[in-house]
Scaffold this motif. Structure first.
Motif, PDB file in Angstrom:
ATOM      1  N   CYS A  36       0.851  -1.186   0.000  1.00  0.00           N
ATOM      2  CA  CYS A  36       0.000   0.000   0.000  1.00  0.00           C
ATOM      3  C   CYS A  36       0.889   1.238   0.000  1.00  0.00           C
ATOM      4  O   CYS A  36       0.932   2.009   0.963  1.00  0.00           O
ATOM      5  CB  CYS A  36      -0.934  -0.015   1.213  1.00  0.00           C
ATOM      6  SG  CYS A  36      -2.208  -1.285   1.108  1.00  0.00           S
ATOM      7  N   ASN A  40      -4.453   0.618  -7.722  1.00  0.00           N
ATOM      8  CA  ASN A  40      -5.539   0.900  -6.791  1.00  0.00           C
ATOM      9  C   ASN A  40      -6.653   1.674  -7.484  1.00  0.00           C
ATOM     10  O   ASN A  40      -7.844   1.328  -7.368  1.00  0.00           O
ATOM     11  CB  ASN A  40      -4.982   1.688  -5.602  1.00  0.00           C
ATOM     12  CG  ASN A  40      -6.022   1.950  -4.527  1.00  0.00           C
ATOM     13  OD1 ASN A  40      -7.005   2.625  -4.763  1.00  0.00           O
ATOM     14  ND2 ASN A  40      -5.788   1.432  -3.341  1.00  0.00           N
ATOM     15  N   PHE A  56      -6.745  -2.812   1.100  1.00  0.00           N
ATOM     16  CA  PHE A  56      -5.940  -2.241   0.016  1.00  0.00           C
ATOM     17  C   PHE A  56      -6.642  -1.059  -0.644  1.00  0.00           C
ATOM     18  O   PHE A  56      -6.013  -0.048  -0.951  1.00  0.00           O
ATOM     19  CB  PHE A  56      -5.631  -3.325  -1.023  1.00  0.00           C
ATOM     20  CG  PHE A  56      -4.899  -2.834  -2.234  1.00  0.00           C
ATOM     21  CD1 PHE A  56      -3.575  -2.458  -2.149  1.00  0.00           C
ATOM     22  CD2 PHE A  56      -5.541  -2.731  -3.457  1.00  0.00           C
ATOM     23  CE1 PHE A  56      -2.895  -1.986  -3.266  1.00  0.00           C
ATOM     24  CE2 PHE A  56      -4.877  -2.271  -4.580  1.00  0.00           C
ATOM     25  CZ  PHE A  56      -3.545  -1.897  -4.472  1.00  0.00           C
ATOM     26  N   LEU A  57      -7.949  -1.163  -0.844  1.00  0.00           N
ATOM     27  CA  LEU A  57      -8.666  -0.093  -1.532  1.00  0.00           C
ATOM     28  C   LEU A  57      -8.934   1.112  -0.634  1.00  0.00           C
ATOM     29  O   LEU A  57      -9.394   2.150  -1.113  1.00  0.00           O
ATOM     30  CB  LEU A  57      -9.981  -0.613  -2.117  1.00  0.00           C
ATOM     31  CG  LEU A  57      -9.845  -1.638  -3.241  1.00  0.00           C
ATOM     32  CD1 LEU A  57     -11.196  -1.981  -3.818  1.00  0.00           C
ATOM     33  CD2 LEU A  57      -8.920  -1.133  -4.347  1.00  0.00           C
ATOM     34  N   THR A  82      -4.602   7.224  -2.190  1.00  0.00           N
ATOM     35  CA  THR A  82      -3.631   7.449  -3.256  1.00  0.00           C
ATOM     36  C   THR A  82      -3.474   8.926  -3.608  1.00  0.00           C
ATOM     37  O   THR A  82      -2.567   9.294  -4.347  1.00  0.00           O
ATOM     38  CB  THR A  82      -4.050   6.687  -4.525  1.00  0.00           C
ATOM     39  OG1 THR A  82      -5.350   7.156  -4.943  1.00  0.00           O
ATOM     40  CG2 THR A  82      -4.129   5.198  -4.252  1.00  0.00           C
TER      41      THR A  82
END
Length: 891
Positions: free
Chosen positions: A630, A638, A668-669, A673
């Motif tokens: 991550c 992502n 993870f999502l 980001t």
């Protein structure tokens, strides 16, 4: 403008509504939080599964175009009238193993295409009036294992297409509860096993006739089964099962059950008479199933059954039959299919099957036989034998199943008399090896399963003679080319093997070069140290029709793009449980048809999203069990998982972070980001937008405002020079600004009069400009070094860049000093509209007096006198102000 505003308002409204729609219905996005779309996916068949997700309510992100959904094994408590809205394409729905105790009336009203609804194992107690409203196309309804004790008389009225209803294991206690169901004209099957019905009497049913084909009543405490009128003329299958002690059988006329061809009896008590009566009133019986019937079989129930001429299938199971003697089946000569399964059978007498001259199928699986019974020797009509054996004389045998035994060798068992055998199953035995020509005489064999838990030796030519074989699975120590000789039609191949250097395809001929029709290939590797982590590029060179490829449980860590070039039609690729750390080999693999990709259980931590962009047909991706990081290196992947509308990333919302340690265990999502970068696409958009706006703006300015800008620029320069030279004395009386095309007139007409006769000192650029000095400075010095500026204006003058600059600077001086320093002298009659491109010139002409040479042709003396007066205004400003500032006129 009003129309434009309305268009803009409408556009904003549409954007707002669309945004609200996305917010209210996350199903419009492709990645589902609590469910997954099941592969294969097609535009007209979208299957969603939400099994075992700890859901307490129906999820709100179900796609609207879903056709099948499975919500089983959750903790859903109820279904509201909004949970299933807009799912108008749904055809199959399972909500089994939940805790649903309430369903709103009209909850299914939008499910206009629903065909199957299963609500097995819930907590429903009542079926209300409008519970099934809207389900006009429902065919199958399963409500077993609930707590239903009441059914509204009109609950099933909406089900005008229903064919099958299951209400097993509920709390129904009166036959009147199900009478409304029996009246449904389309109903074919009704299952009401394991309820509390104590009687089944036609007199209790207000029913004339039913179209029922199948009725299951087993595990009810039925004391009396009574049919006094012909209400079931179409009934074909009847399951009475265990119907209580001392059941009274009352069927007034044998013709009332004339259509019953299949009957199931089980858990019978010691009373022989009721069951004997049952068999005597079903004269069209073809299939009889007996379970847990040891006592009645010993009393002769099989003999009574075999008196029915139409009986063809007899199945006896769980009845604790240890031995079949010579008399048990003596009356069953017409039976073609016989089964004794799970009966602890240890012996068949040598002549126990002698009378069964038409037997085609015999199932003796799950018993205690220690050897193949001699009774099988004379069964020349047998086609299917299930022992799970001596095969001599079984010339018509087509299916042979010997799986899950301890067979280690079959010598020459398959070399004679099995020419019609089509399917041979030796799965999970203890084979020690396959010799040359082991299956040579099985020319009709299509399916061969030799898969085992341990590898064995397969000699060259073991499969020769299997010209029609299409499906093969086996276990072997080594894989090499000669192994697959003799099977030109093979389409499906599964191989479990030890992978070594020879297996990799490094030999001269690719391993699968003799299988040109191969469509599906599954390669599994035993858990032993491997010597290779890649495949030879020519491995699939001779299998161009390959569509499904599975290479699993190996140590593969790298493949080349060239490996896939010979198989461009590949649709399914499974590389799960390997050691891949990168998928870059897929970028140039030319897999345009690949739609299913599984790479779970590998070592992938960072994913380049461009890999999946190179697979245009990809609709299913499973990456479960990879140690994803991550960090910003995964930001692109992502974003792709969440935004792409074509590829379903299976369980993507459940992926967890393995790295860094601070993120370990997080979703993870959920990784943010935005801290990594501004989206590149946004930058591209912003840059391109700015470029377009700049281009449009520059074009606009050039076309409409270039003279304004140029004028402003030179005014600024003039301002700088003006501040610097305001204290300087005037060297000239006038600076003459003219175009080269008008130079002859200046020399022949103007200079002789103004300098020769009137004595003015004029500044001319070709004569008085200082050589080597920048022209802009020369112009500025000339304008500010002269008391006046005379502009000799013609069409050539207006088109001259330098002349334009000279009049612009002179104009600035005019406005700055507020003195009459500019004299306009027109050599031609120029209409005002032709001056419009030259904005400053037109504005000057509109505000100031000017001189016209064409109109002074007959009065040149007056013309030159006016110029003299204009040049002399600096000393006598009061005498000449009218000439320069009055109403514009031609002189």
């Amino acid at each position: 403008q009003s129309d434009q505003k309305q268009v803009v308002n409408c556009s904003l409204l549409l954007v707002f509504l669309f945004s609200c729609l996305l917010h209210l219905h996350p199903s419009l996005t492709f990645s589902l939080k609590n469910c997954m779309i099941v592969f294969p996916e097609s535009p007209n068949n979208l299957t969603v599964t939400c099994i075992n997700r700890d859901l307490t309510a129906v999820p709100d992100d179900i796609p609207r175009n879903v056709t099948s959904i499975d919500l089983s094994t959750n903790q859903i408590l109820k279904i509201t009238d909004t949970d299933l809205r807009c799912l108008s394409k749904l055809m199959y729905m399972q909500v089994t193993f939940n805790s649903i105790s309430h369903i709103d009336d009209g909850a299914f009203v939008d499910l206009i295409e629903l065909r199957t609804l299963s609500m097995l194992k819930n907590e429903l107690t009542n079926l209300t009036d409008n519970i099934f409203k809207g389900l006009r196309k429902l065919v199958t309804l399963t409500l077993s294992s609930n707590r239903i004790s009441y059914i509204s008389p009109v609950a099933f009225q909406s089900l005008v297409s229903i064919q099958s209803v299951e209400l097993n294991n509920n709390r129904l206690h009166r036959i009147t509860n199900i009478t409304p169901i029996l009246k449904l004209p389309t109903l074919h099957k009704l299952s009401i096993s394991c309820n509390k019905l104590t009687s089944f009497r036609s007199d209790d049913m207000h029913l004339n006739v039913s179209n029922l084909r199948s009725l299951e009543l087993d595990m009810n405490p039925v004391r009396k089964f009574s049919i006094r009128k012909d209400i079931f003329p179409h009934l074909q299958f009847l399951n009475l099962g265990s119907s209580g002690h001392e059941m009274k059988w009352d069927v007034a006329n044998k013709t009332f059950l004339r259509s019953v061809s299949s009957l199931s009896l089980s858990h019978a008590d010691k009373s022989f008479q009721p069951y004997s009566a049952v068999l005597k009133t079903t004269e069209s019986l073809k299939i009889l199933q007996l379970e847990f019937m040891k006592t009645l079989i010993e009393k002769g129930l099989i003999d009574v059954a075999c008196q029915i001429p139409s009986l063809r299938l007899l199945s006896v199971s769980f009845s604790d039959i240890h031995t079949i003697n010579d008399t048990l089946l003596r009356s069953c000569s017409q039976v073609t299919e016989l089964g004794f399964s799970y009966d602890i059978l240890s012996e068949l007498s040598e002549h126990s099957l002698r009378s069964m001259t038409q037997l085609r199928l015999l199932a003796l699986n799950n018993n205690a036989l220690s050897q193949v019974p001699l009774a099988l020797r004379g069964l020349s009509t047998l086609e299917v034998l299930d022992l799970r054996c001596v095969f001599q004389n079984l010339t018509n045998l087509k299916v042979l199943n010997i799986q899950d035994n301890s067979v280690f060798s079959f010598d020459s068992a398959f070399k004679v008399n099995l020419h019609k055998l089509e399917s041979l199953n030796l799965h999970n035995n203890r084979l020690s090896g396959l010799q040359y020509g082991a299956f040579r005489n099985l020319s009709s064999l299509c399916v061969l399963d030799l898969e085992s838990e341990a590898p064995y030796i397969v000699h060259d030519g073991a499969f020769e003679g299997l010209g029609n074989l299409q499906t093969l699975s086996f276990s072997v120590r080594d894989v090499y080319d000669e192994l697959f000789i003799g099977m030109p039609q093979l389409k499906n191949l599964t191989v479990l093997f030890n992978w070594n250097q020879k297996s990799s395809g490094q030999n001269d001929d690719p391993t699968f070069s003799n299988l040109p029709n191969l469509r599906r290939l599954v390669l599994k590797v035993y858990e032993e140290p491997l010597e290779i982590n890649s495949l030879h590029p020519d491995t699939f060179k001779y299998t161009p029709k390959l569509k499904d490829l599975h290479i699993v449980d190996s140590d593969l860590s790298d493949l080349t793009s060239e490996l896939f070039w010979p198989i461009p039609n590949l649709q399914t690729l499974d590389l799960s449980n390997n050691n891949f750390r990168s998928l870059d080999f897929l970028v140039r693999a030319n897999l345009a048809a690949l739609s299913w990709l599984e790479i779970s259980g590998n070592e992938l931590s960072t994913i380049n999203e461009t890999v999946f962009q190179s697979l245009p047909a990809l609709t299913y991706l499973d990456m479960t069990g990879n140690p994803l990081t991550c960090e910003c290196s995964n930001a692109g992947f992502n974003q792709w998982v969440q935004s792409n509308k074509q590829t379903q990333v299976v369980n993507g919302h459940q992926y967890t972070c393995a790295f860094p340690l601070s993120q370990q265990g997080n979703k993870f999502l959920d990784f943010d980001t935005h801290s990594c970068w501004i989206d590149g696409s946004f930058l591209y958009f912003l840059s391109s937008t700015c470029l377009v706006v700049f281009t449009v703006l520059a074009s606009f300015i050039y076309h409409f405002l270039r003279w304004h800008l140029a004028y402003s620029y030179y005014l600024f320069l003039a301002f700088l020079y003006d501040k610097r030279r305001k204290a300087s004395p005037h060297r000239y009386d006038a600076f003459v600004s003219y175009n080269i095309h008008d130079e002859a007139w200046v020399y022949k007409e103007m200079l002789p009069v103004l300098e020769g006769e009137q004595g003015w000192r004029l500044c001319l650029h070709h004569r008085d400009f200082e050589p080597g000095k920048p022209i802009v400075e020369n112009i500025t010095d000339a304008i500010y070094g002269s008391r006046k500026t005379i502009c000799v204006i013609s069409r050539h003058y207006l088109q001259s860049e330098w002349c334009s600059r000279e009049i612009q600077m002179a104009s600035y001086r005019l406005f700055d000093e507020q003195e009459d320093v500019l004299i306009l002298l027109f050599m031609e009659d120029i209409p005002a509209h032709q001056l419009s491109p030259y904005y400053r010139m037109r504005s000057l002409v509109k505000r100031r007096s000017y001189l016209s040479w064409p109109q002074a042709a007959q009065h040149t003396g007056v013309f030159w006198e006016n110029i003299r007066r204009a040049l002399d205004t600096a000393d006598r400003p009061a005498d000449n102000r009218h000439l320069l500032t009055g109403r514009p006129n031609y002189i």
